[in-house]
Motif scaffolding. Structure first.
Motif, PDB file in Angstrom:
ATOM      1  N   SER A  36      20.181  16.368  58.391  1.00  0.00           N
ATOM      2  CA  SER A  36      20.799  17.419  59.210  1.00  0.00           C
ATOM      3  C   SER A  36      20.465  18.776  58.603  1.00  0.00           C
ATOM      4  CB  SER A  36      22.320  17.211  59.316  1.00  0.00           C
ATOM      5  OG  SER A  36      22.907  17.364  58.042  1.00  0.00           O
ATOM      6  N   ASN A  37      20.091  18.786  57.315  1.00  0.00           N
ATOM      7  CA  ASN A  37      19.685  20.033  56.661  1.00  0.00           C
ATOM      8  C   ASN A  37      18.246  20.420  56.990  1.00  0.00           C
ATOM      9  OD1 ASN A  37      22.137  20.559  55.229  1.00  0.00           O
ATOM     10  ND2 ASN A  37      21.620  18.852  53.905  1.00  0.00           N
ATOM     11  N   PHE A  38      17.558  19.552  57.725  1.00  0.00           N
ATOM     12  CA  PHE A  38      16.184  19.831  58.129  1.00  0.00           C
ATOM     13  C   PHE A  38      16.159  20.060  59.639  1.00  0.00           C
ATOM     14  CE2 PHE A  38      15.712  17.685  54.121  1.00  0.00           C
ATOM     15  CZ  PHE A  38      14.558  18.193  53.551  1.00  0.00           C
ATOM     16  N   ALA A  39      17.230  20.660  60.144  1.00  0.00           N
ATOM     17  CA  ALA A  39      17.427  20.790  61.591  1.00  0.00           C
ATOM     18  C   ALA A  39      16.272  21.482  62.311  1.00  0.00           C
ATOM     19  CB  ALA A  39      18.739  21.513  61.883  1.00  0.00           C
ATOM     20  N   GLU A  40      15.741  22.555  61.711  1.00  0.00           N
ATOM     21  CA  GLU A  40      14.681  23.275  62.427  1.00  0.00           C
ATOM     22  C   GLU A  40      13.449  22.392  62.624  1.00  0.00           C
ATOM     23  OE1 GLU A  40      12.697  26.286  59.395  1.00  0.00           O
ATOM     24  OE2 GLU A  40      14.868  26.169  59.093  1.00  0.00           O
ATOM     25  N   TYR A  41      13.132  21.566  61.620  1.00  0.00           N
ATOM     26  CA  TYR A  41      12.001  20.641  61.773  1.00  0.00           C
ATOM     27  C   TYR A  41      12.331  19.609  62.855  1.00  0.00           C
ATOM     28  CZ  TYR A  41      10.166  22.428  57.347  1.00  0.00           C
ATOM     29  OH  TYR A  41       9.680  23.226  56.346  1.00  0.00           O
ATOM     30  N   ALA A  42      13.550  19.108  62.802  1.00  0.00           N
ATOM     31  CA  ALA A  42      13.970  18.093  63.763  1.00  0.00           C
ATOM     32  C   ALA A  42      13.877  18.628  65.191  1.00  0.00           C
ATOM     33  CB  ALA A  42      15.391  17.630  63.454  1.00  0.00           C
ATOM     34  N   GLU A  43      14.345  19.860  65.390  1.00  0.00           N
ATOM     35  CA  GLU A  43      14.294  20.448  66.735  1.00  0.00           C
ATOM     36  C   GLU A  43      12.859  20.590  67.225  1.00  0.00           C
ATOM     37  OE1 GLU A  43      16.622  24.105  66.630  1.00  0.00           O
ATOM     38  OE2 GLU A  43      18.336  22.943  65.885  1.00  0.00           O
ATOM     39  N   ARG A  44      11.987  21.106  66.361  1.00  0.00           N
ATOM     40  CA  ARG A  44      10.580  21.269  66.747  1.00  0.00           C
ATOM     41  C   ARG A  44       9.953  19.921  67.096  1.00  0.00           C
ATOM     42  NH1 ARG A  44       7.493  25.627  65.341  1.00  0.00           N
ATOM     43  NH2 ARG A  44       6.230  24.817  67.038  1.00  0.00           N
ATOM     44  N   LEU A  45      10.181  18.927  66.241  1.00  0.00           N
ATOM     45  CA  LEU A  45       9.596  17.605  66.464  1.00  0.00           C
ATOM     46  C   LEU A  45      10.159  16.964  67.729  1.00  0.00           C
ATOM     47  CD1 LEU A  45       9.550  16.457  62.759  1.00  0.00           C
ATOM     48  CD2 LEU A  45       7.531  16.582  64.244  1.00  0.00           C
ATOM     49  N   ASP A  46      11.444  17.202  67.951  1.00  0.00           N
ATOM     50  CA  ASP A  46      12.104  16.662  69.141  1.00  0.00           C
ATOM     51  C   ASP A  46      11.487  17.263  70.404  1.00  0.00           C
ATOM     52  OD1 ASP A  46      13.991  14.788  69.919  1.00  0.00           O
ATOM     53  OD2 ASP A  46      15.402  16.369  70.505  1.00  0.00           O
ATOM     54  N   GLU A  47      11.258  18.577  70.386  1.00  0.00           N
ATOM     55  CA  GLU A  47      10.623  19.255  71.519  1.00  0.00           C
ATOM     56  C   GLU A  47       9.237  18.675  71.783  1.00  0.00           C
ATOM     57  OE1 GLU A  47      10.450  23.406  70.405  1.00  0.00           O
ATOM     58  OE2 GLU A  47      12.635  23.560  70.365  1.00  0.00           O
ATOM     59  N   LEU A  48       8.591  18.208  70.721  1.00  0.00           N
ATOM     60  CA  LEU A  48       7.246  17.652  70.839  1.00  0.00           C
ATOM     61  C   LEU A  48       7.282  16.134  71.088  1.00  0.00           C
ATOM     62  CD1 LEU A  48       5.793  19.705  67.860  1.00  0.00           C
ATOM     63  CD2 LEU A  48       5.185  20.037  70.260  1.00  0.00           C
TER      64      LEU A  48
END
Length: 152
Positions: free
Chosen positions: A19-31
């Motif tokens: 959850s501390n890597f949220a920005e990566y998760a969001e980007r990857l999720d969008e992709l």
């Protein structure tokens, strides 16, 4: 939150709260990436790095007592090919030494009253700097996954 350690290296596990890597998760999720698979890969690679660093630390030159504790049993007790266990957004993977096998792994990390620790092992298991190295490796892995998807 901010206070929580993103990456924790303990004597027998590497624990990461994604959850501390949220920005990566969001980007990857969008992709449309499979987040769990990517995070799992990142952790398994990190655990492999730890494994190699431990093997390096077990080289005779680094060992106390003229390498008397490196006669194979300790090396054989190093955890290999571990798998990630999930609890919510926290992934945990075993690292270090398998306590069920013979070997001096634990003593080499901490030292004993009569024996200095293996300083390289001590670094791996006791230093924030090492945790930061692993965290950086994971961030790079996540960034590569993003770049790969963006670059086609």
């Amino acid at each position: 939150g901010r206070g929580a350690l993103d990456v924790a290296v303990r004597k027998n596990s590497l624990s990461i709260d994604f959850s501390n890597f949220a920005e990566y998760a969001e980007r990857l999720d969008e992709l449309n990436a499979d987040l769990k698979e990517i995070f799992q890969d990142a952790m398994e690679q990190a655990a492999e790095t730890v494994e190699w660093d431990i093997m390096d630390a077990l080289a005779d030159a680094n060992l106390p007592a003229l390498g008397k504790y490196s006669q194979g049993a300790t090396e054989a007790s190093v955890i290999r090919d571990a798998k990630v266990q999930w609890q919510g957004s926290v992934g945990e993977i075993p690292i270090g030494f398998d306590k069920t096998k013979p070997g001096a792994g634990g003593w080499l990390i901490t030292g004993t009253p009569k024996m200095r620790p293996d300083y390289k092992l001590e670094d791996i298991f006791s230093r924030r700097k090492y945790e930061n190295k692993i965290k950086k490796q994971i961030e790079e892995h996540l960034q590569e996954e993003i770049d790969e998807r963006l670059g086609g």
